[in-house]
Each structure stands twice: as structure tokens, then as C-alpha cells.
Scaffold this motif. Structure first.
Motif, PDB file in Angstrom:
ATOM      1  N   GLY A 122       0.805  -1.212   0.000  1.00 26.41           N
ATOM      2  CA  GLY A 122       0.000   0.000   0.000  1.00 26.41           C
ATOM      3  C   GLY A 122       0.840   1.265   0.000  1.00 26.41           C
ATOM      4  O   GLY A 122       2.062   1.228  -0.142  1.00 26.41           O
ATOM      5  N   ARG A 123       0.172   2.391   0.205  1.00 31.73           N
ATOM      6  CA  ARG A 123       0.813   3.702   0.078  1.00 31.73           C
ATOM      7  C   ARG A 123       0.986   4.398   1.434  1.00 31.73           C
ATOM      8  O   ARG A 123       1.133   5.607   1.490  1.00 31.73           O
ATOM      9  CB  ARG A 123      -0.023   4.600  -0.835  1.00 31.73           C
ATOM     10  N   GLU A 124       0.986   3.671   2.497  1.00 27.22           N
ATOM     11  CA  GLU A 124       1.060   4.299   3.820  1.00 27.22           C
ATOM     12  C   GLU A 124       2.388   5.000   4.072  1.00 27.22           C
ATOM     13  O   GLU A 124       3.438   4.581   3.584  1.00 27.22           O
ATOM     14  CB  GLU A 124       0.867   3.242   4.918  1.00 27.22           C
ATOM     15  N   LYS A 125       2.293   6.061   4.869  1.00 28.90           N
ATOM     16  CA  LYS A 125       3.463   6.657   5.502  1.00 28.90           C
ATOM     17  C   LYS A 125       3.176   6.760   6.994  1.00 28.90           C
ATOM     18  O   LYS A 125       2.030   6.598   7.438  1.00 28.90           O
ATOM     19  CB  LYS A 125       3.784   8.021   4.910  1.00 28.90           C
ATOM     20  N   ILE A 126       4.204   7.026   7.771  1.00 31.51           N
ATOM     21  CA  ILE A 126       4.075   7.067   9.228  1.00 31.51           C
ATOM     22  C   ILE A 126       4.589   8.396   9.738  1.00 31.51           C
ATOM     23  O   ILE A 126       5.716   8.796   9.439  1.00 31.51           O
ATOM     24  CB  ILE A 126       4.862   5.913   9.892  1.00 31.51           C
ATOM     25  N   LEU A 127       3.751   9.086  10.496  1.00 28.96           N
ATOM     26  CA  LEU A 127       4.169  10.322  11.160  1.00 28.96           C
ATOM     27  C   LEU A 127       4.398  10.034  12.633  1.00 28.96           C
ATOM     28  O   LEU A 127       3.549   9.413  13.289  1.00 28.96           O
ATOM     29  CB  LEU A 127       3.123  11.410  10.996  1.00 28.96           C
ATOM     30  N   VAL A 128       5.542  10.455  13.142  1.00 31.65           N
ATOM     31  CA  VAL A 128       5.848  10.343  14.570  1.00 31.65           C
ATOM     32  C   VAL A 128       6.045  11.760  15.103  1.00 31.65           C
ATOM     33  O   VAL A 128       6.875  12.521  14.591  1.00 31.65           O
ATOM     34  CB  VAL A 128       7.116   9.507  14.816  1.00 31.65           C
ATOM     35  N   ALA A 129       5.262  12.115  16.104  1.00 33.31           N
ATOM     36  CA  ALA A 129       5.317  13.473  16.650  1.00 33.31           C
ATOM     37  C   ALA A 129       5.493  13.430  18.156  1.00 33.31           C
ATOM     38  O   ALA A 129       5.050  12.490  18.825  1.00 33.31           O
ATOM     39  CB  ALA A 129       4.051  14.246  16.299  1.00 33.31           C
ATOM     40  N   THR A 130       6.121  14.453  18.680  1.00 33.72           N
ATOM     41  CA  THR A 130       6.293  14.622  20.120  1.00 33.72           C
ATOM     42  C   THR A 130       5.599  15.905  20.552  1.00 33.72           C
ATOM     43  O   THR A 130       5.774  16.955  19.912  1.00 33.72           O
ATOM     44  CB  THR A 130       7.787  14.693  20.504  1.00 33.72           C
TER      45      THR A 130
END
Length: 608
Positions: free
Chosen positions: A589-597
Motif C-alpha cells: 500500500g501507500r502508507e506513511k508514518i508520522l511520529v510526533a512529540t
């Protein structure tokens, strides 16, 4: 032909030069037009040019000041959703540090007292909710880490002394220097939860994995649930926001699973037959009132073969003989087996099969219709009929369902409620094992460390994320959105806990509850599945996520690149520091992952 005086006036008027006609009106129209076009020009400059970024960065953000005017609020949301970079949402006032939008005593006090309706969940309309970020209280510190937090927390993080003053002699909690200390006691077990649990163990199989999910009603500061964790029993502790104000907040700060709720006029937001054990220690719920409506709700939630424990009034309580007799009468009518009456504690076991109803009883109890769905529980009024165990197929009963921890990975019977559920469940379990390994090894998330204790998965499906974290010292609130497939029952069958929720409304918890928020498909949480249109907006959802996230907490979002781009633009507005990552190599698939603090800011720093 003579000309009338009126005609002369008209003729003279018509002969004026054009530039001199209605001079005051034309100047006014020019001003209005100029102001309108100027506003439009300014809007586009702010949104689409570096000028808007520089103005925001320099602190001149009058456009983003939240007001009570709904039109202004709509404009703020529009500006943010269009991607005005470097704009940040303002901070709420200091008085809002513990604010829960759907459990606001000021609003709810105006509602009916009948069946405690006013103490239930009542959410404001979005237009009535200020668009601002909840600040931490003055002197807030990063919470004490688990397992030390079970015994002490920072006083400054919730400086509410009422419970300590009123319940200190019962072992609930007390103030010692910069800490609140929790000796582990309760009103009905002032000598400590450990001793109380040992007493219950004489009658109930506390150890050995037979019992896994428990519900503690009117839990106080949740010491009962906290100490059951040592027996691998995962307890959902709940209580309303009441005069004690912060009991659930204390429980969550301690790292104990807890939830703000009231048993009043509606079903609790859990599926049927989910809890192996239901416990009430002086919870003061009138179980037999309204034709035993509250006892019927407990019966709906209790797994066949499960245990009901009531400790305190009316069990052999002075001046409550009738209430105690009625309580025993309802239990007999439902064919509950009396296991023991030990002092002021009674223990019953629910029958494994359908209730012995219909039988004659003084409460007029009847079985629900065959078509009734006992697991539907979102804003659903309490029923005055008893849920049929036979309405759900498969292994549900305590003693027949797999013991813990085997039940975590065994395909639950209620997975079949989803099309091809058995195959989907197995694939989901494998997928989350890979994802969590990637989170830990490549994204450097602190999963498995003492820095992360309280986790919420906003779109949990079968609870695969929680299952993949089974060896970590954490607990996870699995949220199944109400417009998604009904998978929450399967989550409970595998020995995990969670709730139903609609993310277009605030969550029933205090600010600064969770160390980590995880969400897969964030845009799907706000879209109507039929039309594809948004039911609410991403700005409000992220402001709510910020409210329940602890300072220096982590957010993980998985979604399409387009959705991740939107979340990334809004992350700055809620004062998060975000990075975007590729998905794990095995993923499709076309997922991306955002990680935020979430940055740790205070009101004083926000105003600078």
C-alpha cells in the motif's frame, strides 16, 4: 407648460455632473469595497505566501485568537486546514487545566437529576468548544514512571487535596512532601487491596489465568484494579466526575487503566459478555432500582460463568434490610449462584447458559427479544430486559474460553462478526507483530521502556497493536469507532480492554492521560462511510488528541501520504515536533508514518 416645483427639483437633480451625485453614498461604497478586497488579499497573503508565515512567527496572530463567535471559529479552522505554516493555536486559560468537554459540571448541572442523567456524558456542539490547547497546571512535572507510580505521584500534577483529606484514614491516599502517596486502601478495605484480594481468592479463581478482564465500578483511585495487575487480571476501572473531582485522574496518573463514566440512563460503552469479573466496593449503585435496571446492565456486561462481587451497602448493612433482600431476590431471579457472603461482601456466579427466565419474579424481569443486539452500546438507553447469552455463538463462558495468556492469540469466536473474520484476524496479528518490531527498531519509539505506560489506539480493529505489545510493561485502551465493524467484543475475548467511541466527540478522560497515542487511518475517523464527506474536522480531532496526550508524549499516525501531509502541517499548530517516515519494508500500500512529540510548554512560555 408650466413646470411644477417637484419637477424642477428632479430636473435640477438630473443636470448635476455625475461626479457630484450622492457624494456621501459613493464614498461609503468605495470604503466598503476597498475593505472587502483588502481582506481577501490579506487572507490569501496569510495563507499562501511567506508573509503569512513571517507574521505568525513574529507573534502577530490575532487571526488565530479563539472567540465565542462560531463564524470566527469556522474561519480559524479553514485557515489551519488550508495549511497556514507556522501558525499555532492559542493556549486555553489556566482554569481549563483539567477540562473534560463532555463532563463539564457547569453545563451538566442544568440537566435532569433523574437516574443521574446529569452526571453522564453530554458533549457541547463543536461551535461551543473553544479552539485552544489545554495547558498543564502550574508546576507540572513529567509523571513518575511505572511501577513506582502505583505508589506515588507528583502532587503538583493534580493538586487536589479533597480525596486525601476525606479518605486518608481509609488508606486511599495522603500527602507527603511533593508527592501523593497511595497505601493501596479503600473504603471497604482500609488495610489494603492486597489483603482484600487475598480474601476474595478464597472464593474466586484470582490466580491461574482463568480470569483476565475485570470491571471495577465506582473505583475510587483504582487501587483494586492496580493490585489485580500482579495477578495478570486487567481491570477497566470507572467512576463519574463527581464531588471528589479527580479520582479517575489520580488512577490514570498512577498508570492504572481507568475511564470516566456514569451508570445512569444509558448502557456503558462496552460490548456484551466482556468481563470475567464485575466488582463494586461501596460504589453505591442502586442495583435493584427501576425494576433492577442497573443489575440487568451488569448482567449484560458479565461473561457467562463470571463473578459478581459487591462489597459494602446494602450487603448485610444496618438499616438496609429491604435493599439487601431485593438484591438477593434479583440474583435468584437470574439464577445466579451464591458463592459466599463474607461480612459485608457477597459473591455470585452467573449461570453459563441462558438465564432461567422467563420465570415468575417480583421484578417482572423478562428476556430481551431475539433480535436485540446486546453489544450495541453507544448512546443506547438501558433496557429493562435481560440479554440472551444465546444471542452470541461460540466459546464465551469463563472456564471454557481459553486461559490467559493463550486467549490472546487464539482466534476469538466473535471475530466471525466481521466478514472472513477468522482469516482477517490471523493476518492482522502477523501484520502488527511486524509493525511493532519496526516501530521499536527503526523508528526508535520507546515502546517497552518505563517511559511509556498509558497507550491509546484510536482505531484498534482486532487489538493487534496491543497484542504485539504483550511483553511490555504498559496497558492499552483499544478504541473501536462506532461506525466501524463491531470488533470490540473480539478484543475482550482475547483478554484486552477497550471502549466504543465516536472521534467527532471528545474522549471521556482527563487531560494529560496518555504517554502514546496511536492511530491508523486518521481521516477515516472523521468521514462518513456512506457519502465520504467529513462529519467533523481534523483540526478539532488533533486538538482533542493534544488534550489527552501528556507533555513529551508521542503520537504515531499511519495513513496515506496525502493524509500524513495534512497531519504534518497541523502538527505545528498544536505545538508538536513531527517527522515523517516510510512504512516498514514488508508493508504493502501507500502508507506513511508520522511520529510526533508534544512539546512541554507552559502558559508563561506560551505567552512569550
Amino acid at each position: 407648460m408650466p413646470i411644477s416645483s417637484d419637477s424642477r427639483k428632479d430636473t435640477a437633480h438630473l443636470n448635476f455632473p455625475t461626479s457630484r451625485r450622492f457624494p456621501r453614498q459613493w464614498r461609503l461604497l468605495d470604503l466598503v469595497s476597498a475593505a472587502f478586497f483588502g481582506f481577501v488579499l490579506l487572507f490569501f497573503l496569510l495563507v499562501f505566501s511567506p508573509l503569512g508565515d513571517s507574521l505568525a512567527a513574529s507573534g502577530r496572530q490575532a487571526l488565530l485568537v479563539s472567540t465565542a463567535d462560531p463564524r470566527q471559529r469556522h474561519r480559524l479552522v479553514a485557515v489551519l486546514e488550508l495549511g497556514a505554516q507556522s501558525a499555532t493555536i492559542e493556549a486555553c486559560s489556566a482554569e481549563s487545566a483539567d477540562h473534560m468537554p463532555c463532563e463539564d459540571p457547569r453545563r451538566n448541572s442544568q440537566l435532569s437529576r433523574e437516574m443521574n442523567f446529569y452526571r453522564e456524558r453530554h458533549c457541547p456542539l463543536p461551535d461551543e468548544t473553544p479552539l485552544c490547547l489545554i495547558p498543564p497546571p502550574d508546576g507540572y512535572k513529567i509523571p513518575v514512571q511505572w511501577p513506582e507510580s502505583l505508589h506515588k505521584i507528583w502532587h503538583s500534577n493534580m493538586p487536589h487535596n479533597k480525596i486525601a483529606d476525606r479518605k486518608g484514614h481509609q488508606g486511599w491516599m495522603k500527602r507527603e512532601g511533593p508527592y501523593f502517596i497511595f497505601p493501596g486502601g479503600g473504603t471497604m478495605f482500609p488495610d489494603g487491596a492486597v489483603q482484600y484480594i487475598e480474601k476474595l481468592g478464597q472464593y474466586v479463581p484470582i490466580s491461574g489465568g482463568i480470569l483476565r478482564t475485570a470491571l471495577d465500578m465506582g473505583c475510587g483511585v483504582a487501587s483494586f484494579g492496580g493490585y489485580l495487575l500482579a495477578e495478570d487480571i486487567l481491570t477497566m476501572s470507572f467512576a463519574p466526575r463527581d464531588s471528589h473531582k479527580a479520582q479517575i485522574q489520580f488512577a490514570l496518573e498512577r498508570g492504572i487503566p481507568a475511564f470516566v463514566a456514569m451508570l445512569g440512563t444509558r448502557r456503558l460503552p462496552f460490548p456484551a459478555f466482556s468481563f470475567d469479573l464485575v466488582h463494586c466496593s461501596r460504589c453505591l449503585i442502586p442495583f435493584t432500582a427501576y425494576n433492577a435496571t442497573y443489575f440487568i446492565e451488569v448482567d449484560r456486561l458479565l461473561r457467562p460463568g463470571g463473578y459478581l462481587i459487591i462489597s459494602g451497602p446494602p450487603v448485610q448493612w444496618p438499616n438496609q434490610d429491604k435493599e439487601w433482600a431485593d438484591l438477593q431476590g434479583v440474583a435468584r431471579a437470574l439464577c445466579y449462584e451464591l458463592i459466599a457472603v463474607d461480612g459485608n461482601t457477597v459473591i455470585w456466579k452467573k449461570p453459563v447458559g441462558d438465564s432461567c427466565l422467563p420465570n415468575q419474579n417480583e421484578f417482572g424481569l423478562e428476556l430481551c427479544d431475539e433480535a436485540d443486539d446486546p453489544s450495541y452500546a453507544w448512546y443506547f438507553k438501558l433496557r429493562k430486559c435481560v440479554s440472551r447469552t444465546s444471542s452470541v455463538k461460540g466459546e464465551l463462558a469463563v472456564g471454557t474460553i481459553a486461559k490467559w495468556p493463550e486467549r490472546l492469540t487464539k482466534i476469538p469466536s466473535r471475530a466471525s462478526l466481521v466478514k472472513n473474520g477468522m482469516d482477517v484476524f490471523e493476518a492482522d496479528t502477523r501484520r502488527w507483530a511486524r509493525r511493532v518490531a519496526y516501530y521499536k527498531n527503526s523508528l526508535n519509539l520507546k515502546l517497552g521502556t518505563s517511559a511509556i505506560r498509558n497507550i491509546i489506539d484510536m482505531n484498534a480493529f482486532f487489538g493487534g497493536f496491543a497484542a504485539a505489545l504483550k511483553s511490555d510493561h504498559m496497558w492499552l485502551m483499544n478504541v473501536v469507532p462506532v461506525h466501524k465493524p463491531p470488533t470490540l467484543a473480539a478484543i475482550y475475548d482475547r483478554g484486552l480492554i477497550g471502549v466504543y467511541h465516536d472521534w467527532c466527540e471528545p474522549f471521556s478522560t482527563y487531560p494529560r492521560t496518555y504517554d502514546l497515542i496511536h492511530v491508523t487511518g486518521i481521516e477515516l475517523l472523521i468521514k462518513d462511510s456512506g457519502s465520504g464527506k467529513n462529519r467533523c474536522n481534523l483540526v478539532d480531532l488533533m486538538v482533542e488528541m493534544d488534550r489527552i496526550l501528556r507533555p513529551e508524549g508521542t503520537v504515531v499516525v499511519r495513513d496515506s501520504p496525502e493524509a500524513i501531509d495534512k497531519v504534518g502541517r497541523l502538527a505545528h499548530a498544536v505545538r508538536w515536533t513531527a517527522t515523517i517516515h516510510e512504512k516498514e519494508p514488508e508493508a504493502h500500500g501507500r502508507e506513511k508514518i508520522l511520529v510526533a512529540t508534544k512539546n512541554f510548554w507552559t502558559l508563561s512560555s506560551a505567552s512569550n
